[in-house]
Scaffold this motif. Structure first.
Motif, PDB file in Angstrom:
ATOM      1  N   THR A   1     -13.743 -49.212 -50.190  1.00  0.00           N
ATOM      2  CA  THR A   1     -13.978 -48.145 -49.211  1.00  0.00           C
ATOM      3  C   THR A   1     -15.112 -48.520 -48.249  1.00  0.00           C
ATOM      4  O   THR A   1     -15.037 -48.229 -47.047  1.00  0.00           O
ATOM      5  CB  THR A   1     -14.302 -46.825 -49.924  1.00  0.00           C
ATOM      6  OG1 THR A   1     -15.387 -47.031 -50.859  1.00  0.00           O
ATOM      7  CG2 THR A   1     -13.094 -46.309 -50.670  1.00  0.00           C
TER       8      THR A   1
ATOM      9  N   SER B   1     -16.318 -57.745 -41.131  1.00  0.00           N
ATOM     10  CA  SER B   1     -16.695 -56.827 -40.056  1.00  0.00           C
ATOM     11  C   SER B   1     -17.105 -57.603 -38.807  1.00  0.00           C
ATOM     12  O   SER B   1     -16.744 -57.240 -37.682  1.00  0.00           O
ATOM     13  CB  SER B   1     -17.839 -55.920 -40.521  1.00  0.00           C
ATOM     14  OG  SER B   1     -18.233 -55.037 -39.496  1.00  0.00           O
TER      15      SER B   1
ATOM     16  N   ALA C   1     -13.635 -50.891 -45.766  1.00  0.00           N
ATOM     17  CA  ALA C   1     -12.784 -50.230 -44.772  1.00  0.00           C
ATOM     18  C   ALA C   1     -13.624 -49.618 -43.653  1.00  0.00           C
ATOM     19  O   ALA C   1     -13.313 -49.752 -42.462  1.00  0.00           O
ATOM     20  CB  ALA C   1     -11.931 -49.157 -45.456  1.00  0.00           C
TER      21      ALA C   1
ATOM     22  N   THR D   1     -18.520 -43.253 -49.352  1.00  0.00           N
ATOM     23  CA  THR D   1     -17.894 -44.410 -49.987  1.00  0.00           C
ATOM     24  C   THR D   1     -18.707 -44.844 -51.204  1.00  0.00           C
ATOM     25  O   THR D   1     -19.935 -44.687 -51.236  1.00  0.00           O
ATOM     26  CB  THR D   1     -17.779 -45.582 -49.004  1.00  0.00           C
ATOM     27  OG1 THR D   1     -19.098 -46.006 -48.605  1.00  0.00           O
ATOM     28  CG2 THR D   1     -17.008 -45.166 -47.763  1.00  0.00           C
TER      29      THR D   1
END
Length: 375
Positions: A277, A231, A280, A272
Motif C-alpha cells: 500500500t 517512484s 502504491a 497505509t
C-alpha cells in the motif's frame, strides 16, 4: 549526475572526519542553505556576465568546491566546500533557466524546460549508481573527483552553446536594480510566486515522508529503497508528457492536478501499513511529481520581463527554494509536536489548499479567464 553521485556521501565524509550525527546532518543541509543564499546573488551575476559566462564560472566554482571537499582535513572546511557547491548550484539553475527563456521559442518552452527538469531527475537517479561503482573500484574520495570532472566537462559543453541573440535594437539591455524589479513585479511574485512555493513544498516533502513512513511501519531499508526507486522511475518517465500538456493546453492543467495528487497522497499515506500500500501511494505521488517537471521554471519564464529577467528569476528561485526547505522542516516540527502521520496530513492539507490558491491566481485557470472576461 556528478552532484547526485556525492550528495549521499557528504554525511559519510563528515562522519569520517569526526562529526556527530547531528553535525553531519547540518553539513548536508549546507548544500540547500547555499542554494538559498546564492539565489539573489545569482541573478546579479547572470545579469552582469551573461548566462553563458555565468554557467561556465559556476561549473568551475562547483568543481573547486568538490575537490576541496575531497581533501578537506576538517568538518569546518568540508562544510564551507558544501556551501560553495550549493551557491554554485543556484547560479547554474538560474542561468540555465534564463538561457532557455531566451533561446527556446515560447511555443516549445514547457517541453524544453520539462526536459531540463527531466535531465535533473535522470542525473540524480544515475549519479548514486555511478558513485557506488567508483567507490567500489577506488575509494570514497574518488567519487568527489568524478563529480568535479563532471562539472568541468559541463563547463566545456557550455562553451559550445551558441550565444544568445541580441536585443531587437542591437544595444545591450538597460540594467535595473533588484529592488526595482521586485517592486515592479510584486503582484505576480506574491500571487503565482506563493503558489510556486507551495508546489515546491509538496514536492520536497514527498522525498522525505515516504522513506520515513515506510520505516515507521516496519518496512525494511531494502524494500524502502525499491519503493522509492520505483517512484523515482515513474517521476522520470512523466517529464515530457507533462511538458507537452503545458504547451498544448496550458500550465494550469499540469500545476494544479500535480499539487492535488501530491497533497492527496500525503493525506492518504498515514492510512497505509504495508509495503504494497505504501508503494502504491508512492507511485501515484511519483506520477504527480513527474508530470510537474519543469512547471516551476516554465511559470517563472512566462512571467519574467525582458528587462531585469535574471533578477526576477532570482527572486522566483528564492521562493521555490524556500518551499523546498519549508516542507521537510514542517514535517519535522509537526512530528515533534504530534506524530509523523499528523505531519504528513498537515502538509497534505496545505498542498490541497494550494490547489485553491493556484486556481485563483494561475494564468490560464478557468477562474482567472473568467475574471479577465469580466474586466
Amino acid at each position: 549526475m556528478g552532484i547526485g553521485a556525492v550528495t549521499p556521501l557528504v554525511a559519510l565524509t563528515a562522519r569520517d572526519l569526526g562529526a556527530s550525527v547531528g553535525v553531519a546532518a547540518l553539513v548536508v543541509a549546507l548544500l540547500g542553505l547555499g542554494q538559498l543564499c546564492g539565489d539573489l546573488p545569482a541573478g546579479w551575476l547572470a545579469e552582469r556576465l551573461g548566462e553563458k559566462r555565468a554557467l561556465v564560472l559556476a561549473c568551475v566554482l562547483e568543481a573547486a568546491g568538490l575537490l576541496t571537499a575531497c581533501v578537506a582535513p576538517s568538518v569546518l572546511l568540508l562544510g564551507v566546500a558544501v556551501f560553495v557547491c550549493g551557491m554554485a548550484g543556484s547560479v547554474l539553475a538560474l542561468a540555465r533557466q534564463s538561457y532557455f527563456t531566451v533561446a527556446v521559442p515560447s511555443a516549445y518552452r514547457a517541453r524544453a524546460l520539462s526536459t531540463l527538469g527531466g535531465c535533473f531527475r535522470i542525473g540524480f537517479f544515475v549519479g548514486p549508481l555511478v558513485g557506488a561503482a567508483v567507490i567500489s573500484a577506488f575509494d570514497l574520495q574518488a567519487a568527489y573527483v568524478f563529480a568535479a570532472a563532471s562539472s568541468l566537462l559541463a563547463a566545456v559543453v557550455t562553451l559550445a552553446l551558441p550565444d544568445l541573440p541580441p536585443t531587437g535594437t542591437g544595444a545591450p539591455p538597460p540594467r535595473v536594480g533588484l529592488r526595482t524589479v521586485l517592486w515592479e513585479h510584486r503582484r505576480v511574485l506574491t500571487t503565482v510566486g506563493v503558489g510556486v512555493l507551495l508546489i515546491m513544498m509538496a514536492r520536497a516533502t514527498r522525498q522525505s515522508i515516504i522513506p520515513l513512513w515506510a520505516e515507521s511501519q516496519g518496512v525494511s531499508p531494502a524494500t524502502t529503497s525499491v519503493i522509492f526507486g520505483l517512484s523515482s522511475a515513474m517521476d522520470m518517465l512523466m517529464f515530457f508528457p507533462g511538458g507537452w500538456v503545458m504547451d498544448r493546453y496550458g500550465r494550469f492543467w499540469v500545476a494544479v492536478p500535480a499539487v492535488a495528487v501530491l497533497g492527496a497522497g500525503m493525506v492518504v499515506l498515514p492510512l497505509t501499513d504495508s509495503a504494497l500500500t505504501i508503494g502504491a501511494v508512492a507511485l501515484v505521488m511519483g506520477l504527480g511529481n513527474g508530470v510537474s517537471s519543469g512547471v516551476v521554471m516554465t511559470l517563472g519564464s512566462d512571467a519574467s520581463p525582458a528587462v531585469g529577467r535574471a533578477q526576477f528569476l532570482a527572486a522566483w528561485r528564492l521562493l521555490a527554494d524556500t518551499g523546498t526547505s519549508v516542507g521537510p522542516l514542517l514535517i519535522t516540527a509537526v512530528t515533534g509536536l504530534a506524530s509523523l502521520a499528523a505531519g504528513s496530513v498537515v502538509v497534505g492539507v496545505i498542498a490541497l489548499l494550494g490547489v485553491g490558491w493556484l486556481t485563483r491566481w494561475l494564468p490560464g485557470s478557468p477562474l482567472a479567464d473568467r475574471r479577465a472576461r469580466d474586466a
